[in-house]
Design a protein around this motif. Structure first.
Motif, mmCIF file in Angstrom:
data_model
loop_
_atom_site.group_PDB
_atom_site.id
_atom_site.type_symbol
_atom_site.label_atom_id
_atom_site.label_comp_id
_atom_site.label_asym_id
_atom_site.label_seq_id
_atom_site.Cartn_x
_atom_site.Cartn_y
_atom_site.Cartn_z
ATOM 1 N N LEU A 256 4.830 -0.070 2.198
ATOM 2 C CA LEU A 256 3.981 -1.262 2.282
ATOM 3 C C LEU A 256 2.546 -0.948 1.881
ATOM 4 O O LEU A 256 1.872 -1.757 1.228
ATOM 5 N N LYS A 257 2.094 0.240 2.275
ATOM 6 C CA LYS A 257 0.737 0.649 1.926
ATOM 7 C C LYS A 257 0.585 0.780 0.415
ATOM 8 O O LYS A 257 -0.418 0.350 -0.164
ATOM 9 N N ARG A 258 1.611 1.366 -0.222
ATOM 10 C CA ARG A 258 1.557 1.510 -1.684
ATOM 11 C C ARG A 258 1.584 0.146 -2.371
ATOM 12 O O ARG A 258 0.887 -0.079 -3.359
ATOM 13 N N ILE A 259 2.428 -0.757 -1.823
ATOM 14 C CA ILE A 259 2.484 -2.119 -2.374
ATOM 15 C C ILE A 259 1.124 -2.795 -2.260
ATOM 16 O O ILE A 259 0.650 -3.459 -3.189
ATOM 17 N N GLU B 98 -3.842 -4.726 -4.645
ATOM 18 C CA GLU B 98 -5.305 -4.710 -4.747
ATOM 19 C C GLU B 98 -5.751 -4.279 -6.141
ATOM 20 O O GLU B 98 -6.736 -4.798 -6.680
ATOM 21 N N SER B 99 -5.008 -3.331 -6.725
ATOM 22 C CA SER B 99 -5.341 -2.878 -8.082
ATOM 23 C C SER B 99 -5.152 -4.002 -9.087
ATOM 24 O O SER B 99 -5.957 -4.182 -10.004
ATOM 25 N N ILE B 100 -4.058 -4.770 -8.904
ATOM 26 C CA ILE B 100 -3.794 -5.898 -9.804
ATOM 27 C C ILE B 100 -4.886 -6.950 -9.668
ATOM 28 O O ILE B 100 -5.380 -7.498 -10.661
ATOM 29 N N GLU B 101 -5.280 -7.236 -8.412
ATOM 30 C CA GLU B 101 -6.340 -8.219 -8.186
ATOM 31 C C GLU B 101 -7.657 -7.756 -8.803
ATOM 32 O O GLU B 101 -8.386 -8.540 -9.405
ATOM 33 N N GLU B 102 -7.944 -6.456 -8.649
ATOM 34 C CA GLU B 102 -9.171 -5.918 -9.236
ATOM 35 C C GLU B 102 -9.119 -5.990 -10.756
ATOM 36 O O GLU B 102 -10.100 -6.337 -11.417
ATOM 37 N N PHE B 103 -7.943 -5.678 -11.318
ATOM 38 C CA PHE B 103 -7.772 -5.763 -12.769
ATOM 39 C C PHE B 103 -7.971 -7.195 -13.252
ATOM 40 O O PHE B 103 -8.621 -7.441 -14.275
ATOM 41 N N SER B 104 -7.411 -8.156 -12.493
ATOM 42 C CA SER B 104 -7.556 -9.567 -12.854
ATOM 43 C C SER B 104 -9.019 -9.989 -12.819
ATOM 44 O O SER B 104 -9.499 -10.692 -13.714
#
Length: 330
Positions: free
Chosen positions: A29-32, A37-43
């Motif tokens: 879950l932590k990795r997910i 968060e990485s996807i949101e930051e990328f967006s």
């Protein structure tokens, strides 16, 4: 080495196994969460980059523009000479000379602007003196130029090299308008409205139900064949490169009919700030570099269109706005 867990009974081993599974699950879950968060930051970064690109484009357009005052200066010199030869004295007042316009508009506007002022001097200003007031203002993406003189309404004679209809036609080609208004036969105002810039856009041309349309390539990521997705008709979504992408039928949105899916059908995949959407069209015809014309006030409510243009073959094509089509999902 002795494995201590082998010495434990099943009842003692079960809590240990559950704890290990829970640890793995929590780590998962932590990795997910980290990936999310990485996807949101990328967006967010993608949106920021898109804004920066837009600002850069606006800056590049701005630095190539020419102050409209230079156009006034060129024309004033000729007009004043003409007035002096006719024994007339004209006073010219200018506001908004610092406003900049596209070089192509600058060049094209020079001749009609000269003919308007020449006509005012020849027919609209009586001896010995008169005035011309010019006021340029920026209104949205347009420039509004008002030219006032203090005598009777000028009439363009047939003998003029460029009569008023030709002036209107020239300015119309610039996606602009020109009007004349007279107040009590004492003051006449020419109002010229032109775009500040003639932006050239690269468009993808496509067909739907035998009608031709266009869309800017700005947000297009990829074009794929609809034949590669046999379940498209039922599901209205595709799995492309491990991404589930919803697909809309262009014909259903704009023409209230459904395109048949065959070997010529394509799906245009748009990437809008990290969100991917598909648009099914009947056929792809190619690309064109054009200047998009605005609809004007009469059709300004058509938000799903950016405007229109007429092809070299004389075919009118509407230019769709993909951001409006998929607006609810962005």
């Amino acid at each position: 080495m002795i494995n201590k867990t082998s010495e434990l009974s099943s009842s003692e081993l079960l809590p240990i196994c559950i704890e290990e599974v829970l640890d793995e699950y929590l780590n998962f879950l932590k990795r997910i969460q980290e990936i999310s968060e990485s996807i949101e930051e990328f967006s967010r970064n993608l949106k920021s980059l898109s804004r920066e690109i837009q600002h850069l484009e606006e800056y590049l357009i701005e630095i190539k523009m020419i102050p409209i005052g230079k156009l006034f200066e060129e024309v004033f010199h000729k007009v004043k000479e003409m007035a002096e030869e006719s024994g007339k004295v004209i006073e010219i007042e200018v506001k908004g000379a610092e406003i900049k316009i596209d070089p192509s508009i600058f060049e094209a506007l020079s001749q009609p602007f000269f003919y308007i002022l020449r006509n005012i001097v020849q027919q609209g200003i009586e001896k010995p003196a008169g005035y011309i007031k010019i006021n340029a203002k920026k209104k949205g993406r347009d420039i509004v130029i008002k030219i006032k003189n203090n005598l009777f309404p000028p009439e363009f004679s047939i003998s003029d090299e460029m009569d008023f209809l030709t002036v209107k036609k020239t300015i119309s080609k610039l996606r602009g308008t020109v009007e004349i208004f007279s107040e009590n036969d004492e003051e006449t105002t020419f109002t010229i409205k032109i775009p500040q810039s003639l932006d050239v856009s690269i468009l993808l041309i496509f067909r739907s139900l035998n009608l031709e349309f266009a869309v800017p390539i700005t947000h297009i990521e990829r074009i794929v064949s609809a034949e590669d997705f046999p379940n498209l008709k039922d599901e209205k979504m595709i799995n492309h490169r491990n991404r589930v992408i919803p697909v809309k039928y262009f014909s259903e949105i704009f023409l209230q009919q459904t395109d048949k899916i065959d070997e010529k059908s394509y799906i245009i995949i748009f990437n809008m700030f990290g969100t991917r959407k598909g648009l099914l069209v009947e056929d792809i015809l190619g690309y064109e570099e054009v200047v998009i014309q605005s609809f004007g006030k009469f059709l300004e409510g058509l938000n799903q269109y950016s405007g229109y243009y007429v092809s070299a073959e004389g075919i009118p094509r509407y230019v769709i706005n993909p951001l409006r089509i998929f607006e609810e999902g962005i």
